[in-house]
Motif scaffolding. Structure first.
Motif, PDB file in Angstrom:
ATOM      1  N   ARG A  80     -10.567  -5.378  18.450  1.00 29.06           N
ATOM      2  CA  ARG A  80     -11.276  -4.419  19.119  1.00 29.06           C
ATOM      3  C   ARG A  80     -11.973  -3.210  18.341  1.00 29.06           C
ATOM      4  N   TYR A  81     -11.293  -3.179  17.038  1.00 28.79           N
ATOM      5  CA  TYR A  81     -11.686  -2.447  15.983  1.00 28.79           C
ATOM      6  C   TYR A  81     -12.951  -2.961  15.235  1.00 28.79           C
ATOM      7  N   TRP A  82     -14.067  -2.169  15.316  1.00 29.24           N
ATOM      8  CA  TRP A  82     -15.312  -2.699  14.752  1.00 29.24           C
ATOM      9  C   TRP A  82     -15.072  -2.601  13.116  1.00 29.24           C
ATOM     10  N   THR A  83     -14.428  -1.544  12.697  1.00 35.54           N
ATOM     11  CA  THR A  83     -14.421  -1.390  11.404  1.00 35.54           C
ATOM     12  C   THR A  83     -13.448  -2.668  10.772  1.00 35.54           C
ATOM     13  N   TRP A  84     -12.614  -3.320  11.430  1.00 38.09           N
ATOM     14  CA  TRP A  84     -12.132  -4.734  11.019  1.00 38.09           C
ATOM     15  C   TRP A  84     -12.884  -5.488  10.830  1.00 38.09           C
TER      16      TRP A  84
ATOM     17  N   LEU B 159      -7.972   7.699   7.314  1.00 38.34           N
ATOM     18  CA  LEU B 159      -8.095   7.263   8.718  1.00 38.34           C
ATOM     19  C   LEU B 159      -9.317   8.078   9.125  1.00 38.34           C
ATOM     20  N   GLY B 160      -9.828   7.426  10.336  1.00 34.58           N
ATOM     21  CA  GLY B 160     -10.900   7.952  10.712  1.00 34.58           C
ATOM     22  C   GLY B 160     -12.252   7.469  10.743  1.00 34.58           C
ATOM     23  N   THR B 161     -12.281   6.425  10.019  1.00 36.23           N
ATOM     24  CA  THR B 161     -13.483   5.546   9.536  1.00 36.23           C
ATOM     25  C   THR B 161     -14.180   4.866  10.775  1.00 36.23           C
ATOM     26  N   THR B 162     -15.249   5.094  10.866  1.00 35.85           N
ATOM     27  CA  THR B 162     -16.143   4.474  12.356  1.00 35.85           C
ATOM     28  C   THR B 162     -17.161   3.802  11.640  1.00 35.85           C
ATOM     29  N   VAL B 163     -17.629   2.976  12.448  1.00 30.96           N
ATOM     30  CA  VAL B 163     -18.750   2.013  12.400  1.00 30.96           C
ATOM     31  C   VAL B 163     -19.773   2.359  13.721  1.00 30.96           C
ATOM     32  N   THR B 164     -21.026   2.422  13.466  1.00 25.36           N
ATOM     33  CA  THR B 164     -22.033   2.924  14.592  1.00 25.36           C
ATOM     34  C   THR B 164     -22.399   1.514  15.069  1.00 25.36           C
TER      35      THR B 164
ATOM     36  N   GLY C  76       0.672  -1.195   0.169  1.00 29.24           N
ATOM     37  CA  GLY C  76      -0.002  -0.002   0.146  1.00 29.24           C
ATOM     38  C   GLY C  76       0.670   1.151   0.163  1.00 29.24           C
ATOM     39  N   THR C  77       0.249   2.327  -0.347  1.00 24.87           N
ATOM     40  CA  THR C  77       0.897   3.728  -0.453  1.00 24.87           C
ATOM     41  C   THR C  77       0.234   4.643   0.435  1.00 24.87           C
ATOM     42  N   ASP C  78      -0.759   4.318   1.184  1.00 24.35           N
ATOM     43  CA  ASP C  78      -1.637   5.394   2.086  1.00 24.35           C
ATOM     44  C   ASP C  78      -1.520   5.141   3.392  1.00 24.35           C
ATOM     45  N   HIS C  79      -2.373   4.488   4.032  1.00 26.42           N
ATOM     46  CA  HIS C  79      -2.452   4.097   5.360  1.00 26.42           C
ATOM     47  C   HIS C  79      -2.951   2.722   5.772  1.00 26.42           C
ATOM     48  N   ASP C  80      -2.141   2.467   6.890  1.00 25.19           N
ATOM     49  CA  ASP C  80      -2.377   0.774   7.498  1.00 25.19           C
ATOM     50  C   ASP C  80      -3.753   0.855   8.153  1.00 25.19           C
ATOM     51  N   THR C  81      -4.992   0.626   7.432  1.00 22.79           N
ATOM     52  CA  THR C  81      -6.352   0.598   8.014  1.00 22.79           C
ATOM     53  C   THR C  81      -6.903  -0.681   7.821  1.00 22.79           C
ATOM     54  N   ALA C  82      -8.064  -0.845   8.562  1.00 25.18           N
ATOM     55  CA  ALA C  82      -8.774  -1.996   8.427  1.00 25.18           C
ATOM     56  C   ALA C  82      -9.521  -2.304   7.167  1.00 25.18           C
ATOM     57  N   GLU C  83      -9.735  -1.382   6.285  1.00 23.02           N
ATOM     58  CA  GLU C  83     -10.356  -1.451   5.023  1.00 23.02           C
ATOM     59  C   GLU C  83      -8.930  -1.835   4.169  1.00 23.02           C
ATOM     60  N   PHE C  84      -7.536  -1.081   4.344  1.00 17.01           N
ATOM     61  CA  PHE C  84      -6.659  -1.810   3.639  1.00 17.01           C
ATOM     62  C   PHE C  84      -6.373  -3.128   3.865  1.00 17.01           C
ATOM     63  N   ALA C  85      -6.347  -3.732   5.172  1.00 20.23           N
ATOM     64  CA  ALA C  85      -6.207  -5.032   5.514  1.00 20.23           C
ATOM     65  C   ALA C  85      -7.048  -6.061   4.825  1.00 20.23           C
ATOM     66  N   THR C  86      -8.289  -5.665   4.916  1.00 18.72           N
ATOM     67  CA  THR C  86      -9.283  -6.538   4.406  1.00 18.72           C
ATOM     68  C   THR C  86      -9.171  -6.622   2.602  1.00 18.72           C
ATOM     69  N   GLU C  87      -8.914  -5.611   2.001  1.00 16.31           N
ATOM     70  CA  GLU C  87      -8.380  -5.328   0.702  1.00 16.31           C
ATOM     71  C   GLU C  87      -7.400  -6.210   0.303  1.00 16.31           C
ATOM     72  N   SER C  88      -6.326  -6.525   1.228  1.00 20.35           N
ATOM     73  CA  SER C  88      -5.175  -7.097   0.804  1.00 20.35           C
ATOM     74  C   SER C  88      -5.702  -8.801   1.051  1.00 20.35           C
ATOM     75  N   ILE C  89      -6.595  -9.043   1.834  1.00 19.47           N
ATOM     76  CA  ILE C  89      -7.056 -10.301   1.832  1.00 19.47           C
ATOM     77  C   ILE C  89      -7.834 -10.669   0.702  1.00 19.47           C
ATOM     78  N   ARG C  90      -8.640  -9.673   0.291  1.00 12.68           N
ATOM     79  CA  ARG C  90      -9.546  -9.957  -0.863  1.00 12.68           C
ATOM     80  C   ARG C  90      -8.694 -10.089  -2.076  1.00 12.68           C
ATOM     81  N   ARG C  91      -7.534  -9.200  -2.339  1.00 10.34           N
ATOM     82  CA  ARG C  91      -6.681  -9.419  -3.540  1.00 10.34           C
ATOM     83  C   ARG C  91      -6.004 -10.925  -3.437  1.00 10.34           C
ATOM     84  N   TRP C  92      -5.602 -11.158  -2.279  1.00 12.45           N
ATOM     85  CA  TRP C  92      -4.922 -12.727  -2.328  1.00 12.45           C
ATOM     86  C   TRP C  92      -5.994 -13.845  -2.695  1.00 12.45           C
ATOM     87  N   TRP C  93      -7.477 -13.851  -2.282  1.00 17.99           N
ATOM     88  CA  TRP C  93      -8.230 -14.552  -2.751  1.00 17.99           C
ATOM     89  C   TRP C  93      -8.588 -14.517  -4.349  1.00 17.99           C
TER      90      TRP C  93
END
Length: 558
Positions: free
Chosen positions: A293-297, A376-381, A249-266
Motif C-alpha cells: 500500500r506504500y506508494w514509496t515502495w 522517514l516521511g518521504t511521500t510520493v504525489t 542498515g543503521t538509520d531507518h527501515d524505509t521503502a528506500e532502504f528496502a529497495t537499496e538492499s535489493i539493488r546491492r544484492w543485484w
C-alpha cells in the motif's frame, strides 16, 4: 536395605499387577507391597508407583520406613471407612467456591482481579479460607487436578481475520515462482529481520563455554539512550542458488532502504548468478517497508527496474502469513541460531556472524554495512505514482503487480483527476446494480453535491487537523458522480472495493475514503438501500454475469 539399580518397567505392567493384587490386600499390606515395588525400581520408583497406583508418596515412604525397620506385624487394621474424611466430604461448599474463583466466563465477577493477577495456589487457598473454607495450597492443587485443570500457557492458534482468497494467493505465488524458475529467471524472498541493538547486551540462547565462565554482559540492558546504535538487517534469499544477502542498515527501515538492499544484492551477486535474466520475481510480506500500500515502495522499486533493465514482478503474501515466506525458515532462522547467546558488541560482529552462517544444505550468506541516511516521511504525489508503468495482475492486482523498466509516463491530466472509460461508467450505473433509474441517480447527484463538499472538507480537517488549502488525492481523485456511485454500489454489495478501484483507476485505499461520506449522503436524503443477494462480484466477468442473469428477473427496489 540395599537399593537395586534402576530398572525400567513399563507403567502398563505395574498397572496390571496393581489391579490384580491390591484389591485383595488390607491397608497395611497395600502400603508394604507398594513400598517393595518402589524399592525394586530404584531411583524414581516412589514417584512412578505413586502415579500408577494413585497413592500418596508419603504413604509409600512410610511403607519403606517400616520395611527397613523390620517392624513386627500387627493385626490392628483400620476399619473400612475409618480415618479422616476428605475436605470435599466434610465441606460440601468447597468445590463450588473454588469453581466460582476459577471460572473465566459464566460464574463470579467478570472483572475480578484474582482471576487474572493472583490465580495461584496460595492465593486461591487464601481466598477460600477467607470465605470460610479453610484449605491449604497442596489440597487446592489436588482438587484442581481432579477437576481437570493444569498449568498451561497460551497457544498461538487464532489467526484473526483471514484473507478472502488466502489459499488462492498461495497457489498464485507458487505457480508464478515455478514459471520464473523453469524459465531461468531469478526468484528472491525479501523481508526485514527484527532490529538488533548494538552493545554488550544480554541475548537469548546458550553456547558451549568453560564451566562457570559465562559471557558477562551489562545489567539493565533494557535501558538505552536515544542515540543507541541499532542494526537493521534487510535480507534477500535467492531460491535458485540457495544464497542470501543481508544489508545491515543503521538509520531507518524505509521503502528506500528496502529497495537499496535489493539493488546491492543485484550488483554484488544477482547479476553474476543470473547473467541472462531480464525478469525478477520478488515475494514479500504485506507489511513493513515493502508494504504494497506504500506508494514509496513501488516508486523506489520502479527506479531500480529502470536502472537495471529488469521487468520486476512482485507477489505479496496475505496479511498474517509472513511466516510462510521462504526467507523466514531458510535463512533468518539460521542467522538467529548462529548468534544466540553472544552479545552483538559492534557492527563488525554482526557482519561476521551473519557471513559465518552456513547449513548442511550449502547455504551461503553475504553481508554488508549500509550507513546511508533513509529519512522517514518521504511521500510520493498522486501524479508521480499514476505515471509509473505498473501493470496490476488480473488476480488481486493490489498484491500482485509488475513494474516495467520504462521511464515514467507523462500524465496530461491534473494530478488529482484521472479519466474514466465511459463504458465503465455506463456499466456501473446500470439500474440493476444501483437500484435507481439513471434519471433518479442523476437527480441525487445534482442535489447532493453541495452537501458532499461540506462533508469532505470536515472529514479532511478531522483527519489532518488543518484546513484543506489544496486538493488532496485521497479526497479528490474522483468526481462527485463516481464517488457517490461507488458508495451506492458498496452499500448495495454489487462489487468488491478492489474491483471498483480497478475499474475507476484508483487505489482501494483511495476509494475506501469516499465510502463514509457517501453513506452519510445516502442517509441524509433518505435513500434506503437494499443489498443485492449473494456475495459481491470480485471480477468483471462476475459483474457482467450478474447483469445478464438479472435481465429476466425484477430489479431490486430501493
Amino acid at each position: 536395605m540395599t537399593v537395586p539399580s534402576q530398572v525400567r518397567v513399563p507403567a502398563a505392567v505395574l498397572q496390571y499387577k496393581f489391579e490384580q493384587i491390591l484389591p485383595h490386600l488390607d491397608e497395611r499390606r497395600r502400603r508394604l507391597y507398594l513400598a517393595s515395588e518402589a524399592i525394586s525400581l530404584g531411583h524414581g520408583g516412589i514417584a512412578l508407583v505413586a502415579d500408577v497406583s494413585r497413592t500418596s508418596t508419603a504413604t509409600i515412604s512410610r511403607g519403606i520406613t517400616e520395611l527397613e525397620a523390620h517392624a513386627a506385624p500387627t493385626h490392628r487394621i483400620r476399619a473400612p471407612g475409618g480415618g479422616r474424611k476428605p475436605l470435599t466430604a466434610t465441606d460440601t461448599g468447597l468445590l463450588p467456591a473454588l469453581e466460582m474463583l476459577i471460572e473465566p466466563h459464566t460464574r463470579g465477577d467478570p472483572v475480578s482481579p484474582l482471576r487474572w493477577t493472583t490465580l495461584s495456589l496460595r492465593s486461591l487457598a487464601k481466598a477460600l479460607s477467607e470465605q470460610g473454607h479453610p484449605v491449604g495450597a497442596t489440597t487446592v492443587r489436588r482438587l484442581l487436578h481432579a477437576m481437570g485443570y493444569s498449568l498451561q500457557g497460551t497457544a498461538k492458534t487464532t489467526e484473526g481475520a483471514r484473507h478472502q482468497d488466502r489459499d488462492a494467493q498461495f497457489a498464485h505465488i507458487n505457480a508464478t515462482a515455478t514459471t520464473f524458475l523453469n524459465g531461468g529467471q531469478p526468484v528472491i524472498s525479501v523481508d526485514t529481520k527484527a532490529k538488533e541493538w548494538i552493545g554488550n547486551r544480554d541475548r537469548p540462547g546458550r553456547v558451549w563455554r568453560p564451566c562457570k565462565d559465562p559471557i558477562k554482559v551489562d545489567c539493565h540492558s533494557h535501558l538505552f539512550d536515544d542515540d543507541q546504535s541499532a542494526a537493521i538487517p534487510y535480507g534477500i534469499y535467492d531460491l535458485a542458488t540457495n544464497t542470501g544477502w543481508v544489508n545491515v542498515g543503521t538509520d531507518h527501515d524505509t521503502a528506500e532502504f528496502a529497495t537499496e538492499s535489493i539493488r546491492r544484492w543485484w550488483h554484488r551477486h544477482g547479476r553474476a548468478d543470473h547473467p541472462d535474466a531480464d525478469r525478477l520475481l520478488i515475494t514479500a510480506d504485506a507489511g513493513g517497508s515493502n508494504n504494497p500500500r506504500y506508494w514509496t515502495w513501488r516508486k523506489q522499486l520502479h527506479t531500480f527496474a529502470w536502472e537495471s533493465g529488469l521487468k520486476i514482478t512482485v507477489c505479496h503474501f496475505p496479511p498474517g502469513t509472513s511466516k510462510w515466506n521462504k526467507i523466514e525458515h531458510r535463512m533468518f532462522c539460521h542467522i538467529t541460531a548462529n548468534w544466540r547467546g553472544r552479545p552483538l558488541t559492534s557492527y563488525q560482529v554482526v557482519l561476521e556472524t551473519i557471513a559465518a552462517t552456513t547449513t548442511a544444505a550449502g547455504l551461503r550468506i553475504g553481508a554488508e554495512l549500509d550507513t546511508g541516511d533513509y529519512p522517514l516521511g518521504t511521500t510520493v504525489t498522486a501524479a508521480v505514482f499514476h505515471a509509473l508503468p505498473i501493470t496490476p495482475d488480473a488476480f488481486h492486482g493490489d498484491g500482485n503487480y509488475t513494474l516495467a523498466p520504462d521511464p515514467p509516463g507523462l500524465s496530461t491530466e491534473p494530478a488529482t483527476r484521472r479519466p474514466i472509460d465511459p463504458a465503465v461508467t455506463s456499466l456501473l450505473s446500470d439500474p440493476t446494480l444501483t437500484g435507481l433509474a439513471r434519471s433518479e441517480f442523476a437527480h441525487l447527484v445534482a442535489v447532493s453535491e453541495p452537501y458532499w463538499d461540506a462533508l469532505a472538507e470536515a472529514a479532511f480537517q478531522r483527519r489532518f487537523h488543518r484546513p484543506r488549502s489544496y486538493l488532496h488525492p485521497q479526497t479528490s481523485s474522483l468526481d462527485h458522480f463516481h464517488r457517490l456511485l461507488a458508495a451506492l454500489l458498496h452499500r448495495r454489495r454489487a462489487a468488491t472495493s478492489t474491483l471498483m478501484a480497478q475499474m475507476l483507476s484508483v487505489t482501494r485505499t483511495n476509494l475506501s475514503n469516499q465510502f463514509q461520506d457517501g453513506h452519510r449522503i445516502l442517509d441524509l436524503h433518505g435513500i434506503a438501500v437494499t443489498p443485492i443477494p449473494g456475495s459481491p462480484a470480485r471480477t468483471l466477468q462476475q459483474l457482467r454475469a450478474r447483469l445478464a442473469s438479472a435481465e429476466d428477473t425484477p430489479t431490486d427496489q430501493l
